[in-house]
Design an enzyme around this catalytic site. Structure first.
Site, PDB file in Angstrom:
ATOM      1  N   LYS A   1      30.337  24.191  37.584  1.00 14.84           N
ATOM      2  CA  LYS A   1      31.467  24.357  36.679  1.00 14.84           C
ATOM      3  C   LYS A   1      31.135  25.372  35.572  1.00 14.84           C
ATOM      4  O   LYS A   1      30.910  26.519  35.854  1.00 14.84           O
ATOM      5  CB  LYS A   1      31.871  22.998  36.110  1.00 14.84           C
ATOM      6  CG  LYS A   1      32.025  21.884  37.163  1.00 14.84           C
ATOM      7  CD  LYS A   1      33.005  22.226  38.268  1.00 14.84           C
ATOM      8  CE  LYS A   1      33.365  21.034  39.149  1.00 14.84           C
ATOM      9  NZ  LYS A   1      32.271  20.465  39.916  1.00 14.84           N
TER      10      LYS A   1
ATOM     11  N   ARG B   1      11.195  23.421  49.612  1.00 16.27           N
ATOM     12  CA  ARG B   1      11.940  22.252  49.177  1.00 16.27           C
ATOM     13  C   ARG B   1      11.362  21.669  47.895  1.00 16.27           C
ATOM     14  O   ARG B   1      12.044  20.950  47.165  1.00 16.27           O
ATOM     15  CB  ARG B   1      11.936  21.181  50.280  1.00 16.27           C
ATOM     16  CG  ARG B   1      12.958  20.071  50.045  1.00 16.27           C
ATOM     17  CD  ARG B   1      13.107  19.139  51.235  1.00 16.27           C
ATOM     18  NE  ARG B   1      12.034  18.164  51.327  1.00 16.27           N
ATOM     19  CZ  ARG B   1      11.121  18.127  52.290  1.00 16.27           C
ATOM     20  NH1 ARG B   1      11.130  19.038  53.254  1.00 16.27           N
ATOM     21  NH2 ARG B   1      10.191  17.202  52.309  1.00 16.27           N
TER      22      ARG B   1
ATOM     23  N   ASP C   1      26.983  12.193  32.030  1.00 12.41           N
ATOM     24  CA  ASP C   1      27.427  13.410  32.706  1.00 12.41           C
ATOM     25  C   ASP C   1      28.218  14.221  31.685  1.00 12.41           C
ATOM     26  O   ASP C   1      29.311  13.838  31.275  1.00 12.41           O
ATOM     27  CB  ASP C   1      28.303  13.045  33.906  1.00 12.41           C
ATOM     28  CG  ASP C   1      28.770  14.265  34.706  1.00 12.41           C
ATOM     29  OD1 ASP C   1      28.876  15.351  34.119  1.00 12.41           O
ATOM     30  OD2 ASP C   1      29.041  14.113  35.915  1.00 12.41           O
TER      31      ASP C   1
ATOM     32  N   TYR D   1      34.781  10.754  37.882  1.00 14.03           N
ATOM     33  CA  TYR D   1      34.971  11.551  39.088  1.00 14.03           C
ATOM     34  C   TYR D   1      35.031  10.621  40.295  1.00 14.03           C
ATOM     35  O   TYR D   1      34.191   9.729  40.451  1.00 14.03           O
ATOM     36  CB  TYR D   1      33.823  12.549  39.215  1.00 14.03           C
ATOM     37  CG  TYR D   1      33.883  13.425  40.442  1.00 14.03           C
ATOM     38  CD1 TYR D   1      35.031  14.144  40.756  1.00 14.03           C
ATOM     39  CD2 TYR D   1      32.779  13.545  41.276  1.00 14.03           C
ATOM     40  CE1 TYR D   1      35.080  14.959  41.876  1.00 14.03           C
ATOM     41  CE2 TYR D   1      32.815  14.354  42.403  1.00 14.03           C
ATOM     42  CZ  TYR D   1      33.979  15.057  42.694  1.00 14.03           C
ATOM     43  OH  TYR D   1      34.020  15.858  43.806  1.00 14.03           O
TER      44      TYR D   1
END
Length: 555
Positions: A371, A220, A346, A273
């Protein structure tokens, strides 16, 4: 004399071994941009590795394997130094502990030991339970700078020198040929599938905890394959550090929680978004965090919010989703910094190729790597890049919350990025040409694309973008059902969420993302029933053009 139960290989240029691991190439004599800094690793070898290179290349490399190690390797794996045992190789290559050959090295005057001396030194070494990688008496190490958890993030002194001057070359080689921490002859980065990393002795663990030893500890907290993906993104963004996570929303939410204190205030924009808006409107208020929402072009609104509130962060997309509004990144950065507020943009729609957010003055740049960065509609990931200080703050919270990227997903991101510049060039051209065709069509009411002069922030986009992206939104001249008929008449694109992949994708936001809201609520967010978002893939332009035109004729 060999140590019982282990194998020792002396690698020489005269007698190349079937199991051979080359050092990173030395590009010091190559021309490079002045002051170039790309990610955490330099393409210049570390001090220990430079010592090896200057003393005759790999003639002094010794590999000590644990019992039965060779039996576990297939012939192909031994030949290619591939995935099996990579985790041990990586851990050893980042170790800065002295190897048992040091006495032999010292006896030879500090240079590379003779083969006989090296073998004698190795024979005197105790049997070790893991692969140890030594060279000329020194472990091959990356000059270490560790984060708060003692993990090998941001290793190296950033004495960057690169012979690559273009983003296209960086997408292929950054993070890999330029100082990859994984020792392997493989061109492609191996996938290190492990959940934990071991220490040979408790003393090594204590050294790691007290920041004297660079290593990994738990999956992690970091993974060698993931580090390569982070390095590649840092190189493209010109960032000191990058953190990659399980999704774009994971990156957004962790960043907001890490950098905005309880009771803090943020400024964001209207078009964004929807899931980001939900988090800001419903989750952050539980922590006492409030928000001012302004139009992307409302500079006076931003100034007012900065004057009235103690703003911690300005966060928006540029271009925004799905109407492609753009903010003047330099201007908002200057305004926010004057009041002590951070700026995070972003840049998913723009990609690191079309827009250099950090160079424009922002503190952080965020992407849904699902994306364009991944680019193949086959992986979920998110990343955030910026200064080492800020990324470390976010990383520390990320280690608590989880959301770690699987190393197989990291591999797909690395693979996808190698064609990023080619894909984005094609998608930029296709989207620009299609936006112009759509704007001139009588059955299209309005087109939203920053590359069009009709776009409200076209002047800003021209100033801060080198390309305008591969996604176009437009409104059909009709109602919900007319728009559905157009979408269903298309033959090439998939009806799906997401964008930025090789395959074209189309969606009707009123249905795909906002169907649970009433029509009036959708309109309040700027989402009309006739709005279409079209992500152009890498298909032939003429095929896409013909498909769109025939679908328009069908309504």
């Amino acid at each position: 004399m060999a140590v019982p139960g282990s194998l020792h290989l002396q690698i020489t240029s005269a007698s190349p071994s079937a199991f051979e691991c080359r050092s990173d190439p030395d590009f010091r004599s190559s021309p490079r941009p002045e002051g170039a800094r790309y990610g955490r690793f330099s393409c210049r070898p570390s001090s220990a590795r430079r010592a090896v290179l200057s003393s005759g290349g790999l003639s002094s490399l010794i590999f000590r394997f644990p019992p039965n190690f060779v039996r576990q390797l297939s012939t192909k794996a031994r030949r290619n130094c591939s995935n099996i045992g990579v985790a041990q190789v990586v851990a050893a290559s980042w170790s800065n502990t002295s190897g048992p050959a040091s006495s032999a090295s010292a006896a030879s005057g500090g240079g590379a030991p003779s083969p006989a001396a090296a073998i004698a030194g190795a024979a005197a070494a105790p049997v070790v339970p893991a692969l140890d990688f030594v060279a000329g008496g020194e472990a091959l190490a990356v000059d270490g700078l560790q984060n708060g958890d003692g993990l090998p993030h941001d290793l190296g002194t950033l004495e960057e020198s690169s012979f690559l001057s273009s983003d296209g070359s960086l997408t292929v080689h950054a993070g890999e040929r330029l100082g990859r921490g994984i020792v392997t002859d493989a061109i492609t980065t191996p996938v290190v599938n492990t959940s934990a990393y071991f220490f040979k002795k408790t003393a090594e663990l204590i050294d790691f905890k007290e920041k004297r030893r660079a290593s990994f500890e738990y999956g992690r907290y970091g993974n060698p394959t993931t580090v390569v993906a982070e390095e590649k993104i840092s190189a493209l963004e010109g960032a000191e550090s990058t953190l990659i996570m399980a999704s774009g929303m994971c990156a957004s939410t962790v960043m907001l929680m890490a950098l905005v204190p309880a009771g803090g205030h943020i400024v964001t924009t209207t078009d964004c978004y929807r899931k980001t808006r939900i988090f800001i409107e419903t989750i952050l208020p539980r922590m006492g965090i409030t928000a001012t929402v302004i139009d992307p072009a409302d500079v006076e609104g931003l100034k007012s919010a900065l004057e009235k509130n103690k703003v911690s962060l300005f966060f928006t997309e540029s271009p925004t989703n799905p109407l492609f509004r753009c903010v003047d990144i330099k201007l908002v950065s200057d305004l926010c910094h004057s009041k002590g507020a951070l700026v995070c943009i972003d840049g998913t729609f723009a990609t690191p190729l079309n827009q250099k957010v950090l160079a424009l003055g922002a503190d952080l740049v965020l992407h849904s790597a699902t994306k364009f960065i991944g680019g193949h509609n086959d992986v979920l990931a998110g990343c955030i890049s910026g200064s080492l200080k800020l990324i470390t703050e976010i990383r520390n919270l990320h280690h608590v919350l989880g959301g770690a990227l699987n190393p197989n997903a990291a591999y797909l991101i690395i693979r996808g990025m190698k064609t990023l510049h080619l894909r984005v060039q094609q998608q930029n051209k296709t989207a620009q040409r299609m936006a112009e065709i759509l704007e001139a069509h009588p059955k299209v009411k309005r087109v939203y694309y920053p590359g069009l002069p009709s776009h409200p922030e076209h002047h800003i986009a021209k100033k801060q973008m080198t390309g305008f992206g591969g996604v176009v939104s437009f409104e059909i001249d009709g109602d919900l059902m007319t728009t559905i008929k157009f979408v269903d008449a298309l033959k090439i694109p998939y009806i799906a969420p997401s964008f930025g992949g090789c395959e074209s994708i189309v969606d009707q936001p009123a249905i795909m993302s906002y169907w649970d809201l009433s029509q009036a609520e959708r309109v309040s967010y700027g989402i009309s029933d006739s709005l279409v978002r079209f992500s152009f893939g890498v298909e032939d332009f003429e095929d896409l053009k013909a498909d769109v035109l025939q679908a328009l004729e069908a309504i």
